[in-house]
Design a protein around this motif. Structure first.
Motif, short mmCIF file in Angstrom:
data_model
loop_
_atom_site.label_atom_id
_atom_site.label_comp_id
_atom_site.label_asym_id
_atom_site.label_seq_id
_atom_site.Cartn_x
_atom_site.Cartn_y
_atom_site.Cartn_z
N THR A 12 -60.47 -13.93 25.96
CA THR A 12 -60.17 -15.36 25.77
C THR A 12 -59.46 -15.59 24.44
O THR A 12 -58.56 -16.43 24.36
CB THR A 12 -61.44 -16.22 25.86
N THR A 15 -55.71 -13.99 24.82
CA THR A 15 -54.80 -14.69 25.74
C THR A 15 -54.71 -16.18 25.48
O THR A 15 -53.73 -16.81 25.88
CB THR A 15 -55.25 -14.49 27.20
N ARG A 19 -62.42 -18.97 30.14
CA ARG A 19 -63.11 -18.11 31.11
C ARG A 19 -62.73 -18.47 32.54
O ARG A 19 -62.39 -17.60 33.35
CB ARG A 19 -64.61 -18.27 30.89
N ILE A 22 -59.18 -17.45 33.45
CA ILE A 22 -59.07 -16.00 33.64
C ILE A 22 -59.58 -15.61 35.02
O ILE A 22 -58.91 -14.87 35.75
CB ILE A 22 -59.82 -15.25 32.53
N PHE A 31 -53.83 -11.64 37.17
CA PHE A 31 -54.37 -11.16 35.91
C PHE A 31 -54.90 -9.76 36.15
O PHE A 31 -55.39 -9.46 37.24
CB PHE A 31 -55.49 -12.09 35.43
#
Length: 72
Positions: A12, A15, A19, A22, A31
């Motif tokens: 986190t 990038t 959460r 992602i 991803f």
């Protein structure tokens, strides 16, 4: 060669994604997939995250309106 494994809290920060973002990107195949570290632990290989970031930078350099969701 040993590779660094990033846990979710590090991902986190690296990038800038939350959460939920992602896991949504993971479910869409947008991803890098994590690797299993134990029964209840996962992590991401540094190389996979770096490749994803490099691809994101390439796409954004071509068209600044493109977001991470276009990296399939």
């Amino acid at each position: 060669m040993l590779q660094k494994i990033y846990r979710l809290s590090e991902i986190t920060k690296i990038t800038g994604l939350g959460r939920s973002s992602i896991y949504l990107a993971l479910s869409k195949g947008e991803f890098p997939k994590p690797i299993r570290l134990g029964k209840r632990a996962i992590g991401w290989q540094e190389e996979a995250i770096q490749k994803w970031l490099d691809k994101l930078n390439e796409v954004n350099n071509e068209d600044t309106s493109v977001s991470y969701t276009h990296l399939t």
